[in-house]
Scaffold this motif. Structure first.
Motif, PDB file in Angstrom:
ATOM      1  N   SER A 247       7.846  -0.234   5.796  1.00 12.09           N
ATOM      2  CA  SER A 247       6.921   0.397   4.869  1.00 12.09           C
ATOM      3  C   SER A 247       5.473   0.121   5.639  1.00 12.09           C
ATOM      4  CB  SER A 247       6.752  -0.245   3.700  1.00 12.09           C
ATOM      5  OG  SER A 247       5.777   0.247   2.892  1.00 12.09           O
ATOM      6  N   ALA A 248       4.893   1.134   5.804  1.00 15.44           N
ATOM      7  CA  ALA A 248       3.566   1.065   6.546  1.00 15.44           C
ATOM      8  C   ALA A 248       2.679   0.265   5.675  1.00 15.44           C
ATOM      9  CB  ALA A 248       2.970   2.481   6.930  1.00 15.44           C
ATOM     10  N   ASP A 252       0.431  -3.057   6.828  1.00 11.98           N
ATOM     11  CA  ASP A 252      -1.235  -3.126   6.787  1.00 11.98           C
ATOM     12  C   ASP A 252      -1.417  -4.265   5.746  1.00 11.98           C
ATOM     13  OD1 ASP A 252      -1.154  -0.884   8.279  1.00 11.98           O
ATOM     14  OD2 ASP A 252      -1.665   0.442   6.637  1.00 11.98           O
ATOM     15  N   LEU A 402       0.028  13.085   7.006  1.00 16.99           N
ATOM     16  CA  LEU A 402      -0.297  11.566   6.979  1.00 16.99           C
ATOM     17  C   LEU A 402      -1.570  11.209   6.242  1.00 16.99           C
ATOM     18  CD1 LEU A 402       0.314  10.800  11.049  1.00 16.99           C
ATOM     19  CD2 LEU A 402       1.634  10.060   8.685  1.00 16.99           C
ATOM     20  N   SER A 406       1.988   7.923   4.008  1.00 21.71           N
ATOM     21  CA  SER A 406       2.565   7.454   5.249  1.00 21.71           C
ATOM     22  C   SER A 406       3.426   6.195   5.131  1.00 21.71           C
ATOM     23  CB  SER A 406       1.113   6.573   6.013  1.00 21.71           C
ATOM     24  OG  SER A 406       1.467   6.078   7.116  1.00 21.71           O
ATOM     25  N   PRO A 407       4.585   6.382   5.827  1.00 24.07           N
ATOM     26  CA  PRO A 407       4.970   7.054   6.747  1.00 24.07           C
ATOM     27  C   PRO A 407       5.383   8.369   6.471  1.00 24.07           C
ATOM     28  CG  PRO A 407       6.729   5.627   6.326  1.00 24.07           C
ATOM     29  CD  PRO A 407       5.748   5.379   5.395  1.00 24.07           C
ATOM     30  N   GLU A 438       1.783   4.904  16.891  1.00 22.86           N
ATOM     31  CA  GLU A 438       2.216   4.767  15.469  1.00 22.86           C
ATOM     32  C   GLU A 438       3.468   5.603  15.323  1.00 22.86           C
ATOM     33  OE1 GLU A 438      -1.953   4.359  16.544  1.00 22.86           O
ATOM     34  OE2 GLU A 438      -0.682   6.217  16.337  1.00 22.86           O
ATOM     35  N   THR A 439       4.529   5.319  16.011  1.00 21.06           N
ATOM     36  CA  THR A 439       5.807   6.053  15.726  1.00 21.06           C
ATOM     37  C   THR A 439       6.771   5.054  15.950  1.00 21.06           C
ATOM     38  OG1 THR A 439       4.639   8.083  16.707  1.00 21.06           O
ATOM     39  CG2 THR A 439       7.160   7.998  16.074  1.00 21.06           C
ATOM     40  N   TYR A 469       3.423   7.297  11.432  1.00 20.52           N
ATOM     41  CA  TYR A 469       2.566   6.273  10.702  1.00 20.52           C
ATOM     42  C   TYR A 469       0.993   6.704  10.928  1.00 20.52           C
ATOM     43  CZ  TYR A 469       6.307   3.223   9.701  1.00 20.52           C
ATOM     44  OH  TYR A 469       7.463   2.978   9.293  1.00 20.52           O
ATOM     45  N   ARG A 470      -0.026   6.651   9.780  1.00 19.74           N
ATOM     46  CA  ARG A 470      -1.243   6.836   9.862  1.00 19.74           C
ATOM     47  C   ARG A 470      -1.856   6.128  11.030  1.00 19.74           C
ATOM     48  NH1 ARG A 470      -2.475   5.572   5.025  1.00 19.74           N
ATOM     49  NH2 ARG A 470      -1.708   7.736   4.381  1.00 19.74           N
TER      50      ARG A 470
END
Length: 471
Positions: A247-248, A252, A402, A406-407, A438-439, A469-470
């Motif tokens: 999970s992005a 974060d 995005l 995200s994702p 960001e992939t 991903y953002r």
């Protein structure tokens, strides 16, 4: 265990101080998963030089390569030697047994600070989660939520009045040390999980090599063992942990929390290892290694099926060839009457509905027109730009999605913005994914991407699930 366990053998070895200090310094402390042979040989030669300067050249007289091969042998089992994909250089990683021995040796050191309060709070919190998570009475759950709601409202009131309950430096250091130990312990757990998957892979290879039954029975037994591991407590826990890390927003959040904690003055006085700031990326790397081990297991099963089909076809051709040789031998001795010629070895069945309908021939009309000389210049650029894909437009579409969430997987992008240029546009999406940091490619899951070609047909491509991903 004293005779066969690698950790016990390490503690009993005469060279245990060298092995333990070298592996702890180059694998455990920097959170390194693997080292290539040139890298680890260079580090080991430097370590041997430093030891010989103090203890004399007779302390460890052999070459670094000899020690390395001994540590990675089956008799020792302190290092795992393997060849990664697309590499002809051997790589080395410490085994879970070695990591256990190093952890036990580290626990022998005297600790200036031993925290008990944070561990007690962790125990109480875990017990509370178990009690609340197993409560089936709705009224009891509502009463507990109401109590927690009242506590939160009371805390909000105290904060508004300016009364803040802050942790003192002792409590901060205690909790940070517990976080550090738990974070490093997770990497050790990943090595154990990966070892279990490798053990399953080795068992599958042994069964394939000695199996004498049918392919269906073998596949049923192998997939049954794999499902048992996936559905076990360890498998479900690993899957939940991996979903959490993918999970992005969770990544974060972990990055933000780690940066804030490391900026605290009480934590800075501990001089923590700065590599802990990216420990969640180390977890991702370790989890990816476990996922690739599962992928290699699937590849082994696929190769077994291909080899089994090839062997069966070879056996069929040998039988047919032996029949032909015997038939020729009989014809030479007994003449043509002894041989029956078969046009085909199997019947040729054609159902009525398989026959095509009648189609009248198309008559082409040819008109005889005189050719006239043309005038003007014709541009040949169109011959080289039949299909143009606007990469900027694709990146803008991706950034729009995005900005909302995200994702975003490549399949979700194509559902919102279908392909208009077919395979060429899909290739441009893959180029964008390879160039963006960001992939993430989830090799454990497969995604079917579909589009319509210019002739009204449907095309499909099966790829590993690609997540954007953002930035």
């Amino acid at each position: 265990m004293r005779r066969v366990h690698p950790a016990w053998r390490l503690l009993l070895a005469d060279s245990a101080p060298l092995v333990a200090s070298f592996l702890h310094q180059n694998f455990i402390l920097p959170n390194v998963r693997t080292l290539s042979r040139p890298e680890i040989l260079s580090l080991l030669e430097d370590a041997l030089f430093a030891v010989r300067e103090v203890a004399g050249p007779e302390s460890y007289p052999r070459e670094a390569a000899d020690y390395l091969e001994e540590w990675a042998s089956d008799e020792r089992g302190w290092l795992r030697k393997y060849y990664p994909l697309d590499s002809d250089l051997p790589h080395y990683d410490i085994t879970p047994a070695t990591e256990k021995a190093l952890e036990w040796l580290s626990s022998l050191e005297e600790r200036a600070f031993i925290g008990t309060s944070s561990r007690l709070l962790t125990i109480v919190e875990l017990l509370r989660q178990m009690a609340e998570g197993s409560e089936t009475d709705p009224e009891a759950r509502i009463r507990e939520l109401e109590r927690r709601k009242a506590d939160i409202e009371a805390e909000i009131g105290r904060v508004r009045e300016g009364r803040l309950d802050l942790l003192d430096e002792t409590e901060l250091r205690e909790r940070f040390l517990q976080v550090e130990a738990t974070a490093r312990g997770l990497l050790s757990d990943f090595r154990a999980v990966e070892q279990n998957f490798r053990k399953l892979d080795r068992e599958v290879r042994e069964k394939v090599a000695t199996w004498e039954g049918s392919k269906g029975e073998l596949l049923a037994e192998v997939f049954g063992e794999r499902d048992a591991i996936s559905d076990s407590d360890q498998g479900r826990s690993f899957r939940a942990f991996w979903d959490f890390l993918m999970s992005a927003s969770r990544q974060d959040e972990l990055t933000r929390l780690l940066e804030k904690v490391f900026s605290l003055e009480a934590v800075e006085r501990l001089r923590p290892d700065r590599r802990l700031l990216r420990i969640h990326y180390d977890w991702l790397e370790a989890g990816e290694v476990a996922q690739r081990t599962v992928a290699r297991l699937s590849g082994q099963l696929r190769r077994f099926l291909d080899e089994a089909v090839w062997l069966e076809n070879r056996r069929i051709m040998e039988i047919v060839r032996s029949i032909e040789q015997r038939a020729l031998a009989l014809r030479g001795r007994m003449g043509e009457r002894a041989v029956v010629l078969l046009e085909d070895s199997r019947p040729d069945l054609r159902l009525p509905l398989e026959r095509p309908l009648h189609r009248p021939p198309v008559r082409t009309r040819i008109r005889d027109l005189p050719l006239l000389p043309g005038e003007g210049e014709v541009s040949t650029d169109l011959l080289f730009s039949q299909i143009f894909v606007d990469r900027g437009r694709l990146e803008r579409q991706l950034d729009r999605l995005l900005a909302l969430r995200s994702p975003v997987s490549l399949g979700e992008v194509l559902e919102t913005y279908p392909l208009t240029r077919g395979l060429s546009e899909l290739v441009v999406y893959l180029v964008i994914a390879s160039e963006r940091r960001e992939t993430v490619a989830d090799e454990g899951r497969e995604e079917v991407l579909a589009w319509e070609d210019g002739e009204g047909g449907r095309r499909e491509a099966r790829l590993a699930r690609i997540l954007f991903y953002r930035r």
